[in-house]
Motif scaffolding. Structure first.
Motif, PDB file in Angstrom:
ATOM      1  N   MET A   1      62.652   3.372   5.677  1.00 33.70           N
ATOM      2  CA  MET A   1      61.835   2.196   5.429  1.00 33.70           C
ATOM      3  C   MET A   1      61.001   1.921   6.671  1.00 33.70           C
ATOM      4  SD  MET A   1      64.584  -0.895   5.631  1.00 33.70           S
ATOM      5  CE  MET A   1      65.574  -1.152   7.084  1.00 33.70           C
ATOM      6  N   GLY A   2      59.838   1.310   6.465  1.00 38.25           N
ATOM      7  CA  GLY A   2      59.011   0.921   7.597  1.00 38.25           C
ATOM      8  C   GLY A   2      59.557  -0.324   8.275  1.00 38.25           C
ATOM      9  N   LYS A   3      58.891  -0.756   9.323  1.00 35.15           N
ATOM     10  CA  LYS A   3      59.341  -1.926  10.089  1.00 35.15           C
ATOM     11  C   LYS A   3      59.446  -3.191   9.239  1.00 35.15           C
ATOM     12  CE  LYS A   3      58.139  -0.929  14.844  1.00 35.15           C
ATOM     13  NZ  LYS A   3      59.398  -1.349  15.414  1.00 35.15           N
ATOM     14  N   ASN A   4      58.652  -3.274   8.181  1.00 34.29           N
ATOM     15  CA  ASN A   4      58.697  -4.431   7.288  1.00 34.29           C
ATOM     16  C   ASN A   4      59.448  -4.108   6.000  1.00 34.29           C
ATOM     17  OD1 ASN A   4      57.205  -6.200   8.992  1.00 34.29           O
ATOM     18  ND2 ASN A   4      55.352  -5.083   8.433  1.00 34.29           N
ATOM     19  N   ARG A   5      60.378  -3.146   6.063  1.00 33.26           N
ATOM     20  CA  ARG A   5      61.229  -2.714   4.958  1.00 33.26           C
ATOM     21  C   ARG A   5      60.450  -1.978   3.866  1.00 33.26           C
ATOM     22  NH1 ARG A   5      61.842  -7.714   4.365  1.00 33.26           N
ATOM     23  NH2 ARG A   5      62.175  -7.635   2.123  1.00 33.26           N
ATOM     24  N   GLU A   6      59.259  -1.439   4.194  1.00 33.77           N
ATOM     25  CA  GLU A   6      58.447  -0.716   3.219  1.00 33.77           C
ATOM     26  C   GLU A   6      59.179   0.533   2.741  1.00 33.77           C
ATOM     27  OE1 GLU A   6      57.615  -1.473   6.409  1.00 33.77           O
ATOM     28  OE2 GLU A   6      55.442  -1.658   6.630  1.00 33.77           O
ATOM     29  N   GLY A   8      57.856   2.178  -0.580  1.00 29.75           N
ATOM     30  CA  GLY A   8      56.967   2.960  -1.423  1.00 29.75           C
ATOM     31  C   GLY A   8      55.648   2.275  -1.660  1.00 29.75           C
ATOM     32  N   ASN A   9      54.706   3.082  -2.121  1.00 32.37           N
ATOM     33  CA  ASN A   9      53.395   2.561  -2.468  1.00 32.37           C
ATOM     34  C   ASN A   9      52.847   3.356  -3.641  1.00 32.37           C
ATOM     35  OD1 ASN A   9      51.211   0.765  -2.040  1.00 32.37           O
ATOM     36  ND2 ASN A   9      50.059   2.424  -1.089  1.00 32.37           N
ATOM     37  N   LYS A  10      52.637   2.666  -4.761  1.00 35.86           N
ATOM     38  CA  LYS A  10      52.082   3.286  -5.965  1.00 35.86           C
ATOM     39  C   LYS A  10      52.881   4.515  -6.402  1.00 35.86           C
ATOM     40  CE  LYS A  10      47.618   1.443  -4.817  1.00 35.86           C
ATOM     41  NZ  LYS A  10      46.431   1.664  -4.030  1.00 35.86           N
ATOM     42  N   GLY A  11      54.222   4.394  -6.361  1.00 36.19           N
ATOM     43  CA  GLY A  11      55.091   5.461  -6.852  1.00 36.19           C
ATOM     44  C   GLY A  11      55.324   6.606  -5.882  1.00 36.19           C
ATOM     45  N   ASP A  12      54.891   6.463  -4.645  1.00 30.61           N
ATOM     46  CA  ASP A  12      55.084   7.528  -3.657  1.00 30.61           C
ATOM     47  C   ASP A  12      55.591   6.901  -2.362  1.00 30.61           C
ATOM     48  OD1 ASP A  12      55.081  10.076  -2.613  1.00 30.61           O
ATOM     49  OD2 ASP A  12      52.920  10.373  -2.772  1.00 30.61           O
ATOM     50  N   LEU A  13      56.027   7.756  -1.434  1.00 31.52           N
ATOM     51  CA  LEU A  13      56.416   7.272  -0.120  1.00 31.52           C
ATOM     52  C   LEU A  13      55.188   6.759   0.613  1.00 31.52           C
ATOM     53  CD1 LEU A  13      58.839  10.101   1.076  1.00 31.52           C
ATOM     54  CD2 LEU A  13      59.460   7.796   0.360  1.00 31.52           C
ATOM     55  N   PRO A  14      55.374   5.793   1.531  1.00 33.68           N
ATOM     56  CA  PRO A  14      54.249   5.396   2.372  1.00 33.68           C
ATOM     57  C   PRO A  14      53.756   6.580   3.214  1.00 33.68           C
ATOM     58  CG  PRO A  14      55.978   3.752   2.459  1.00 33.68           C
ATOM     59  CD  PRO A  14      56.547   4.970   1.749  1.00 33.68           C
ATOM     60  N   ALA A  15      52.765   6.327   4.016  1.00 36.03           N
ATOM     61  CA  ALA A  15      52.078   7.393   4.758  1.00 36.03           C
ATOM     62  C   ALA A  15      52.895   7.887   5.956  1.00 36.03           C
ATOM     63  CB  ALA A  15      50.707   6.897   5.211  1.00 36.03           C
ATOM     64  N   TRP A  16      54.002   8.549   5.669  1.00 39.98           N
ATOM     65  CA  TRP A  16      54.755   9.223   6.730  1.00 39.98           C
ATOM     66  C   TRP A  16      55.219  10.573   6.230  1.00 39.98           C
ATOM     67  CZ3 TRP A  16      57.676   4.350   5.686  1.00 39.98           C
ATOM     68  CH2 TRP A  16      58.702   4.510   4.765  1.00 39.98           C
ATOM     69  N   ARG A  17      55.481  11.450   7.169  1.00 33.95           N
ATOM     70  CA  ARG A  17      56.003  12.781   6.855  1.00 33.95           C
ATOM     71  C   ARG A  17      57.165  13.022   7.801  1.00 33.95           C
ATOM     72  NH1 ARG A  17      56.203  17.637   5.092  1.00 33.95           N
ATOM     73  NH2 ARG A  17      55.866  19.502   6.297  1.00 33.95           N
ATOM     74  N   GLU A 112      64.684   3.721   9.947  1.00 30.70           N
ATOM     75  CA  GLU A 112      63.530   2.849  10.129  1.00 30.70           C
ATOM     76  C   GLU A 112      62.414   3.658  10.761  1.00 30.70           C
ATOM     77  OE1 GLU A 112      62.337  -0.601  13.116  1.00 30.70           O
ATOM     78  OE2 GLU A 112      63.889  -1.266  11.705  1.00 30.70           O
ATOM     79  N   VAL A 113      61.267   3.656  10.096  1.00 26.71           N
ATOM     80  CA  VAL A 113      60.092   4.375  10.575  1.00 26.71           C
ATOM     81  C   VAL A 113      59.281   3.412  11.433  1.00 26.71           C
ATOM     82  CG1 VAL A 113      58.052   5.672   9.884  1.00 26.71           C
ATOM     83  CG2 VAL A 113      60.114   5.757   8.459  1.00 26.71           C
ATOM     84  N   ASP A 114      58.889   3.877  12.606  1.00 32.61           N
ATOM     85  CA  ASP A 114      58.149   3.052  13.555  1.00 32.61           C
ATOM     86  C   ASP A 114      56.700   2.911  13.094  1.00 32.61           C
ATOM     87  OD1 ASP A 114      57.395   1.584  15.745  1.00 32.61           O
ATOM     88  OD2 ASP A 114      57.322   3.286  17.119  1.00 32.61           O
ATOM     89  N   GLY A 115      56.469   1.907  12.287  1.00 28.80           N
ATOM     90  CA  GLY A 115      55.127   1.654  11.801  1.00 28.80           C
ATOM     91  C   GLY A 115      55.149   0.624  10.704  1.00 28.80           C
ATOM     92  N   GLN A 116      53.974   0.112  10.404  1.00 31.88           N
ATOM     93  CA  GLN A 116      53.789  -0.807   9.295  1.00 31.88           C
ATOM     94  C   GLN A 116      52.862  -0.112   8.311  1.00 31.88           C
ATOM     95  OE1 GLN A 116      52.666  -4.691  10.707  1.00 31.88           O
ATOM     96  NE2 GLN A 116      54.184  -4.621  12.338  1.00 31.88           N
ATOM     97  N   PHE A 117      53.213  -0.151   7.027  1.00 32.93           N
ATOM     98  CA  PHE A 117      52.556   0.678   6.039  1.00 32.93           C
ATOM     99  C   PHE A 117      52.138  -0.141   4.827  1.00 32.93           C
ATOM    100  CE2 PHE A 117      55.611   3.065   8.460  1.00 32.93           C
ATOM    101  CZ  PHE A 117      54.895   4.172   8.875  1.00 32.93           C
ATOM    102  N   GLU A 118      51.081   0.297   4.178  1.00 31.20           N
ATOM    103  CA  GLU A 118      50.700  -0.304   2.909  1.00 31.20           C
ATOM    104  C   GLU A 118      51.814   0.018   1.916  1.00 31.20           C
ATOM    105  OE1 GLU A 118      47.127  -0.067  -0.376  1.00 31.20           O
ATOM    106  OE2 GLU A 118      46.726   0.594   1.668  1.00 31.20           O
ATOM    107  N   ALA A 119      52.301  -1.013   1.243  1.00 33.04           N
ATOM    108  CA  ALA A 119      53.440  -0.796   0.342  1.00 33.04           C
ATOM    109  C   ALA A 119      53.449  -1.843  -0.756  1.00 33.04           C
ATOM    110  CB  ALA A 119      54.746  -0.849   1.129  1.00 33.04           C
TER     111      ALA A 119
END
Length: 154
Positions: A1-6, A8-17, A112-119
């Protein structure tokens, strides 16, 4: 999850690999029972459906849905009756499934992924757990972001 508990976004993982995190997930859940929601199952790449070397259990309200190589259940109680005593039971998402099982969980493994993501999908808020293990993994040529892997216990 991202820093803000993100999650997923539109049925996919946020922008991380994060192949290192996927590898840890595979090692942790290998040979175990994994419980996921239908949407989470459908979001897996086809070549990984069902997840190999694991008993795949899909929790869905859809009475007619079926997936190859999975066991279908329709309630949390059904999962707990069949697998509640199994110490190799993993709840692997998505967000609705995490929220449903959170009251029954004694241990969580979270990255926890170090970042904030569109989710549009988030891990539920939780309390009453303490961190018993923490490992930091820096980003590198294969892993796009710094991460912190934590084990929480009640």
């Amino acid at each position: 999850m991202g820093k803000n508990r993100e999650l997923g976004n539109k049925g996919d993982l946020p922008a991380w690999r994060l192949p290192a995190d996927l590898k840890r997930f595979k090692e942790l859940t290998d040979g175990s029972v994994v419980v996921m929601g239908r949407k989470n199952y459908e979001s897996l790449p086809e070549r990984f459906r069902p997840l190999p070397n694991r008993k795949n259990v899909v929790l869905t309200r859809d009475e007619i849905w079926a997936g190859p190589g999975v066991e279908i259940v329709h309630t949390v109680d059904e999962v707990l009756e069949k697998y509640g005593a199994d110490e190799n039971l993993w709840i692997i998402g998505g967000a609705e499934i995490y929220k449903l099982f959170l009251p029954y969980v004694n241990e969580m493994h979270l990255t926890e992924v170090d970042g904030q993501f569109e989710a549009d999908t988030f891990f539920p808020e939780f309390s009453g757990f303490e961190i018993t293990k923490e490992e930091i993994f820096p980003a590198d040529e294969k892993n796009s972001h710094n991460t912190i892997y934590r084990v929480y216990k009640k």
